[in-house]
Motif scaffolding. Structure first.
Motif, PDB file in Angstrom:
ATOM      1  N   MET A 110      30.116   7.938  28.965  1.00 13.18           N
ATOM      2  CA  MET A 110      28.693   7.967  29.181  1.00 13.18           C
ATOM      3  C   MET A 110      28.182   9.371  28.858  1.00 13.18           C
ATOM      4  N   ALA A 111      27.125   9.425  28.099  1.00 14.10           N
ATOM      5  CA  ALA A 111      26.579  10.708  27.657  1.00 14.10           C
ATOM      6  C   ALA A 111      25.755  11.380  28.748  1.00 14.10           C
ATOM      7  N   LEU A 112      25.777  12.692  28.731  1.00 16.03           N
ATOM      8  CA  LEU A 112      24.954  13.481  29.647  1.00 16.03           C
ATOM      9  C   LEU A 112      23.694  13.923  28.923  1.00 16.03           C
ATOM     10  N   PRO A 113      22.594  14.090  29.569  1.00 20.10           N
ATOM     11  CA  PRO A 113      22.416  13.885  31.005  1.00 20.10           C
ATOM     12  C   PRO A 113      22.300  12.400  31.341  1.00 20.10           C
ATOM     13  N   LEU A 114      22.688  12.081  32.563  1.00 22.19           N
ATOM     14  CA  LEU A 114      22.602  10.708  33.056  1.00 22.19           C
ATOM     15  C   LEU A 114      21.151  10.373  33.379  1.00 22.19           C
ATOM     16  N   ARG A 115      20.668   9.284  32.814  1.00 22.35           N
ATOM     17  CA  ARG A 115      19.301   8.826  33.098  1.00 22.35           C
ATOM     18  C   ARG A 115      19.296   8.251  34.509  1.00 22.35           C
ATOM     19  N   THR A 116      18.462   8.816  35.371  1.00 18.69           N
ATOM     20  CA  THR A 116      18.547   8.564  36.808  1.00 18.69           C
ATOM     21  C   THR A 116      17.226   8.092  37.391  1.00 18.69           C
ATOM     22  N   ILE A 117      17.315   7.157  38.334  1.00 20.65           N
ATOM     23  CA  ILE A 117      16.152   6.660  39.073  1.00 20.65           C
ATOM     24  C   ILE A 117      16.374   6.920  40.552  1.00 20.65           C
ATOM     25  N   LEU A 118      15.306   7.325  41.240  1.00 19.17           N
ATOM     26  CA  LEU A 118      15.332   7.569  42.681  1.00 19.17           C
ATOM     27  C   LEU A 118      14.469   6.512  43.361  1.00 19.17           C
ATOM     28  N   VAL A 119      15.021   5.871  44.398  1.00 23.24           N
ATOM     29  CA  VAL A 119      14.279   4.843  45.130  1.00 23.24           C
ATOM     30  C   VAL A 119      14.427   5.106  46.621  1.00 23.24           C
ATOM     31  N   ASP A 120      13.305   5.362  47.284  1.00 27.96           N
ATOM     32  CA  ASP A 120      13.324   5.539  48.734  1.00 27.96           C
ATOM     33  C   ASP A 120      11.909   5.398  49.263  1.00 27.96           C
ATOM     34  N   ARG A 171      20.166  19.873  35.989  1.00 31.35           N
ATOM     35  CA  ARG A 171      19.399  19.285  34.881  1.00 31.35           C
ATOM     36  C   ARG A 171      20.254  18.978  33.661  1.00 31.35           C
ATOM     37  N   ASP A 172      21.328  19.713  33.476  1.00 33.34           N
ATOM     38  CA  ASP A 172      22.199  19.460  32.336  1.00 33.34           C
ATOM     39  C   ASP A 172      22.995  18.163  32.497  1.00 33.34           C
ATOM     40  N   MET A 173      23.113  17.675  33.735  1.00 31.99           N
ATOM     41  CA  MET A 173      23.868  16.451  33.988  1.00 31.99           C
ATOM     42  C   MET A 173      23.003  15.255  34.357  1.00 31.99           C
ATOM     43  N   VAL A 174      21.808  15.507  34.911  1.00 33.59           N
ATOM     44  CA  VAL A 174      20.975  14.424  35.445  1.00 33.59           C
ATOM     45  C   VAL A 174      19.531  14.592  34.971  1.00 33.59           C
ATOM     46  N   GLU A 175      18.974  13.522  34.406  1.00 36.39           N
ATOM     47  CA  GLU A 175      17.565  13.487  34.023  1.00 36.39           C
ATOM     48  C   GLU A 175      16.882  12.398  34.847  1.00 36.39           C
ATOM     49  N   ILE A 176      15.902  12.756  35.652  1.00 40.56           N
ATOM     50  CA  ILE A 176      15.187  11.773  36.464  1.00 40.56           C
ATOM     51  C   ILE A 176      14.152  11.093  35.576  1.00 40.56           C
ATOM     52  N   VAL A 177      14.336   9.784  35.367  1.00 42.95           N
ATOM     53  CA  VAL A 177      13.442   9.028  34.486  1.00 42.95           C
ATOM     54  C   VAL A 177      12.458   8.162  35.256  1.00 42.95           C
ATOM     55  N   GLU A 196      14.901  -2.408  35.688  1.00 44.54           N
ATOM     56  CA  GLU A 196      14.877  -3.316  34.544  1.00 44.54           C
ATOM     57  C   GLU A 196      14.220  -2.663  33.327  1.00 44.54           C
ATOM     58  N   ALA A 197      13.168  -1.889  33.555  1.00 46.04           N
ATOM     59  CA  ALA A 197      12.447  -1.251  32.450  1.00 46.04           C
ATOM     60  C   ALA A 197      13.215  -0.074  31.855  1.00 46.04           C
ATOM     61  N   GLU A 198      13.835   0.736  32.703  1.00 50.79           N
ATOM     62  CA  GLU A 198      14.460   1.986  32.254  1.00 50.79           C
ATOM     63  C   GLU A 198      15.951   1.874  31.942  1.00 50.79           C
ATOM     64  N   ARG A 199      16.628   0.893  32.537  1.00 52.68           N
ATOM     65  CA  ARG A 199      18.076   0.725  32.353  1.00 52.68           C
ATOM     66  C   ARG A 199      18.815   2.050  32.576  1.00 52.68           C
ATOM     67  N   PRO A 200      18.708   2.618  33.794  1.00 53.47           N
ATOM     68  CA  PRO A 200      19.295   3.941  34.062  1.00 53.47           C
ATOM     69  C   PRO A 200      20.819   3.914  34.115  1.00 53.47           C
ATOM     70  N   ASP A 201      21.395   5.094  33.989  1.00 54.94           N
ATOM     71  CA  ASP A 201      22.840   5.259  34.156  1.00 54.94           C
ATOM     72  C   ASP A 201      23.211   5.419  35.620  1.00 54.94           C
ATOM     73  N   ILE A 232      31.562   7.786  38.205  1.00 57.92           N
ATOM     74  CA  ILE A 232      31.228   9.090  37.641  1.00 57.92           C
ATOM     75  C   ILE A 232      31.350  10.105  38.758  1.00 57.92           C
ATOM     76  N   CYS A 233      32.155  11.093  38.551  1.00 58.37           N
ATOM     77  CA  CYS A 233      32.322  12.146  39.555  1.00 58.37           C
ATOM     78  C   CYS A 233      32.129  13.488  38.881  1.00 58.37           C
ATOM     79  N   HIS A 234      31.179  14.235  39.370  1.00 51.67           N
ATOM     80  CA  HIS A 234      30.941  15.588  38.887  1.00 51.67           C
ATOM     81  C   HIS A 234      30.993  16.495  40.095  1.00 51.67           C
ATOM     82  N   SER A 235      31.845  17.488  40.065  1.00 50.93           N
ATOM     83  CA  SER A 235      31.879  18.404  41.186  1.00 50.93           C
ATOM     84  C   SER A 235      30.542  19.130  41.252  1.00 50.93           C
ATOM     85  N   GLY A 236      30.031  19.278  42.446  1.00 55.54           N
ATOM     86  CA  GLY A 236      28.763  19.940  42.635  1.00 55.54           C
ATOM     87  C   GLY A 236      27.588  18.993  42.720  1.00 55.54           C
ATOM     88  N   LEU A 237      27.773  17.731  42.390  1.00 52.41           N
ATOM     89  CA  LEU A 237      26.668  16.779  42.494  1.00 52.41           C
ATOM     90  C   LEU A 237      26.730  16.068  43.818  1.00 52.41           C
TER      91      LEU A 237
END
Length: 93
Positions: free
Chosen positions: A1-11, A28-34, A48-53, A88-93
């Motif tokens: 999977m390519a970086l940055p990971l396309r990410t969605i936040l739900v809360d 930011r180099d690893m995660v992009e909030i879409v 469904e619209a964004e198909r995040p990683d 997916i495991c990234h140290s520091g995330l």
């Protein structure tokens, strides 16, 4: 999977989303909030619209329950998941 990971936040708590955005901004180099959503229904539409990683979500909302029921257990982990089959495991995330 390519970086940055396309990410969605739900809360449903805006403070939780704000804090998570602040934490993720350092990576930011690893995660992009879409996208962001304030409830499970909005979250599902956005997914469904964004198909995040990667998706971060509150564990006590309707989205969390639907994802627990719909996803294989090797994909789902409390509070975040990946749409690939390998964790997916990234140290520091």
């Amino acid at each position: 999977m390519a970086l940055p990971l396309r990410t969605i936040l739900v809360d449903d708590e805006s403070l939780a989303i704000s804090r998570l955005k602040r934490l993720l901004d350092k990576h930011r180099d690893m995660v992009e909030i879409v996208g962001e959503a304030s409830n499970g229904a909005e979250g599902l539409t956005l997914i469904e619209a964004e198909r995040p990683d990667l998706i971060f979500f509150g564990h006590r909302n309707a989205l969390a329950q639907r994802l627990r029921n719909a996803l294989p257990t090797d994909v789902y982990a409390d509070g975040c998941l990946c749409n690939g089959l390998q964790p997916i495991c990234h140290s520091g995330l």
